[in-house]
Enzyme design. Structure first.
Site, short mmCIF file in Angstrom:
data_model
loop_
_atom_site.label_atom_id
_atom_site.label_comp_id
_atom_site.label_asym_id
_atom_site.label_seq_id
_atom_site.Cartn_x
_atom_site.Cartn_y
_atom_site.Cartn_z
N LYS A 22 118.43 -46.94 29.07
CA LYS A 22 118.19 -47.96 30.10
C LYS A 22 117.46 -49.16 29.51
CE LYS A 22 114.54 -47.76 33.06
NZ LYS A 22 113.82 -49.04 33.13
N ASN A 23 116.42 -48.89 28.73
CA ASN A 23 115.57 -49.98 28.26
C ASN A 23 116.21 -50.83 27.16
OD1 ASN A 23 113.68 -49.27 30.10
ND2 ASN A 23 112.16 -48.48 28.65
N CYS A 126 108.13 -51.00 38.81
CA CYS A 126 107.28 -49.84 39.06
C CYS A 126 105.84 -50.27 39.27
CB CYS A 126 107.30 -48.89 37.86
SG CYS A 126 108.72 -47.82 37.79
N ARG A 131 100.70 -55.40 35.14
CA ARG A 131 101.88 -55.84 34.40
C ARG A 131 102.10 -57.36 34.47
NH1 ARG A 131 106.67 -51.54 34.92
NH2 ARG A 131 106.87 -51.93 32.72
N ASP A 316 106.12 -43.73 28.43
CA ASP A 316 107.18 -43.30 29.34
C ASP A 316 107.43 -41.79 29.31
OD1 ASP A 316 107.51 -45.87 30.21
OD2 ASP A 316 109.41 -46.24 29.18
N ARG A 408 116.89 -44.87 39.44
CA ARG A 408 116.74 -46.12 38.69
C ARG A 408 116.92 -45.86 37.19
NH1 ARG A 408 111.43 -48.54 38.98
NH2 ARG A 408 112.49 -49.70 37.36
C1 UD1 Z 1 108.72 -51.76 28.56
C2 UD1 Z 1 109.60 -50.68 29.13
C3 UD1 Z 1 108.76 -49.63 29.84
C4 UD1 Z 1 107.69 -49.10 28.90
C5 UD1 Z 1 106.90 -50.23 28.27
C6 UD1 Z 1 105.95 -49.78 27.18
C7 UD1 Z 1 111.70 -51.78 29.61
C8 UD1 Z 1 112.68 -52.25 30.63
N1 UD1 Z 1 110.55 -51.27 30.06
O1 UD1 Z 1 108.04 -52.36 29.65
O2 UD1 Z 1 109.62 -48.57 30.26
O3 UD1 Z 1 106.80 -48.29 29.63
O4 UD1 Z 1 107.79 -51.19 27.64
O5 UD1 Z 1 106.62 -49.09 26.20
O6 UD1 Z 1 111.97 -51.83 28.43
N2 UD1 Z 1 101.35 -57.16 28.98
C9 UD1 Z 1 100.50 -58.22 29.17
N3 UD1 Z 1 101.06 -59.47 29.32
C10 UD1 Z 1 102.40 -59.67 29.25
C11 UD1 Z 1 103.25 -58.57 29.03
C12 UD1 Z 1 102.69 -57.32 28.89
O7 UD1 Z 1 99.29 -58.07 29.25
O8 UD1 Z 1 102.83 -60.82 29.38
C13 UD1 Z 1 100.75 -55.81 28.85
C14 UD1 Z 1 101.24 -54.86 29.94
O9 UD1 Z 1 100.50 -55.00 31.12
C15 UD1 Z 1 101.02 -53.52 29.27
C16 UD1 Z 1 101.32 -53.82 27.79
O10 UD1 Z 1 101.20 -55.23 27.65
O11 UD1 Z 1 99.67 -53.13 29.40
C17 UD1 Z 1 102.68 -53.40 27.34
O12 UD1 Z 1 103.65 -53.97 28.19
P1 UD1 Z 1 105.14 -54.21 27.69
O13 UD1 Z 1 105.30 -53.58 26.34
O14 UD1 Z 1 105.48 -55.64 27.81
O15 UD1 Z 1 105.97 -53.36 28.73
P2 UD1 Z 1 107.33 -53.75 29.46
O16 UD1 Z 1 108.18 -54.55 28.51
O17 UD1 Z 1 107.04 -54.29 30.78
#
Ligand code: UD1
Length: 429
Positions: A22-23, A126, A131, A316, A408
């Site tokens: 999915k990711n 979620c 986030r 995850d 999902r």
């Molecule tokens: C992706 C995955 C999700 C997984 C996560 C971590 C997808 C669709 N989703 O989510 O399943 O749990 O990686 O492996 O691929 N953060 C900030 N600012 C930002 C962006 C992120 O502070 O602008 C923080 C987030 O709150 C979190 C951390 O960085 O604490 C990691 O987030 P991120 O790696 O970006 O996760 P996602 O890409 O949302």
């Protein structure tokens, strides 16, 4: 709303086909916005998030076609999807669509890179912590995009095109890295990303972008270099197997006992989780077909783990491991460092009789001899599947409510488990 009913206590035997990730699929579909030619994706999983993203991309003008059945296809084979963004008719991603799925925010990068502007609603997804998207915005600014926030929308503008730049992420972020890589692919000049996420899905998307004519090196390491190109073209790409689905079923087998081959799984995508399972007492081996996982009778040993960016133990799989450790012979500790508030499954696991104590970002799990089936509620995607794992080992009946969270991210979960002997059915209402 559908529910899933499980009667626990059956060991699992057989083969579980692993779907495309999915990711990886979501950003790959989004990458189709970068070119006016057709991107063909193979091994696309049948998931509610994929359908939702089709709607979002359709709104921008992407024509999407999924191939029908071919001779020899079975229902577990992934779909082939053709995505053609010949003409982008709308650079706005509206609240009604984006609020349902966080990853849809990522359309901002290809839209501003190709069209010079994008207007994207702040994301949903979620409910696991706040986030934010500040690092995605920072990355686009480093590539010379002008960013404004207006009425709940992030507006990115680069009327003269994006320009390559240096992006040094203060925190490892998957979403930030995808955004930076996609945007930089069509920026003029060179971009260097430091402290990039190393998740296999980043490497998979970069691989696809390179087939489309991008010039990306170092994806899968923490330093990615991108030489921008003026145009990308169509390509064919097969989605990498889903390491989270793989780890989830591996934990289900470790929980229920039995012997299962995870067909198509790749051990190197989740080595840290496989190591933890081996420590806990499961037999894990690589085969030509995928990964074999077995456990026969012996009790589970407790573990101490902390979630980390790849190649560490993935957040995850945190909920699934916690479900497993509820039956360990001793006390386990699981620390969540990626998302705050990602412990919503704790109170639901307690309904099975699990003993879990939370202290800040660490959960202490005292293993119990038996779990008892219960009605439980799915709260987010990965948390909900941890309840299925608990239900597989619990005595009596478990009813998992709000199954749409599972749909999902897990394709035909109940079919895949039932084919291996689990007593699990979907109850539609
Ligand atoms: C992706 C995955 C999700 C997984 C996560 C971590 C997808 C669709 N989703 O989510 O399943 O749990 O990686 O492996 O691929 N953060 C900030 N600012 C930002 C962006 C992120 O502070 O602008 C923080 C987030 O709150 C979190 C951390 O960085 O604490 C990691 O987030 P991120 O790696 O970006 O996760 P996602 O890409 O949302």
């Amino acid at each position: 709303m559908d529910r899933i009913r499980i009667v626990g206590g059956q060991p699992l035997h057989g083969t579980i086909p692993i779907s495309g990730a999915k990711n990886a699929t979501l950003p790959l579909m989004i990458a189709s916005l970068l070119t006016d030619q057709t991107l063909i994706l193979d091994n696309v999983p049948r998931l509610a998030d994929v359908v939702q993203l089709q709607r979002i991309l359709g709104n921008h003008g992407v024509d999407i076609m999924t191939s029908g059945k071919r001779p020899g296809d079975d229902e577990y084979k992934g779909q082939t999807m053709h995505l053609s963004a010949t003409r982008i008719v709308d650079t706005t991603a509206p609240y009604e669509l984006v609020s349902k799925m966080r990853a849809s925010f990522w359309v901002i990068a290809p839209l501003v890179a190709r069209m010079g502007e994008a207007r994207v609603s702040m994301p949903g997804g979620c409910a696991i912590g706040t986030r934010p998207v500040d690092l995605l915005i920072m990355a686009l600014e480093r590539l010379s995009a002008r960013i404004d926030v207006d009425g709940g929308y992030v507006v990115a503008r680069a009327p003269d095109g994006l320009k390559g730049g240096e992006i040094n992420f203060p925190k490892v972020t998957v979403s930030g890295t995808h955004t930076a890589v996609m945007a930089a692919s069509l920026a003029s000049g060179t971009t260097v990303i430091e402290n990039a996420a190393r998740e296999p899905e980043i490497a998979d998307v970069a691989d696809c972008l390179n087939k489309m004519g991008a010039r990306i090196s170092g994806a899968g390491t923490s330093r990615i270099v991108i030489e921008g190109v003026a145009k990308l073209h169509g390509a064919w790409h097969k989605v990498v197997p889903d390491r989270i689905e793989t780890g989830t079923y591996a934990m289900a087998v470790a929980m229920s006992g039995g012997d299962v081959v995870l067909d198509g799984a790749r051990p190197e995508l989740l080595q840290s989780a496989l190591d933890v399972l081996a420590l806990a007492g499961a037999e894990v081996s690589a085969t030509n077909q995928g990964i074999r996982i077995a456990r026969n009778g012996a009790g589970l040993r407790p573990v101490e783990i902390t979630t980390e960016p790849f190649p560490g133990f993935p957040t995850d799989l945190q909920a699934q491991l916690m479900a497993l450790m509820t039956r360990a012979k001793g006390t386990s500790h699981i620390t969540e460092t990626i998302f705050e508030n990602r412990f919503m499954h704790v109170q639901e696991l307690a309904r099975f009789g699990a003993r879990i104590h939370l202290d800040g970002e660490t959960a202490t799990i005292e293993g119990v001899d038996r779990l008892k089936g219960a009605p439980v509620m799915a709260t987010d995607l990965r948390a909900s599947v941890s309840l299925v794992i608990a239900g597989l080992a619990a005595e009596g009946e478990t009813m998992v409510n709000r199954v749409y969270h599972l749909d999902r991210g897990f394709e035909r979960l109940e079919d895949k488990l039932a084919r291996c002997g689990a007593d699990i059915v979907r109850v539609s209402s």
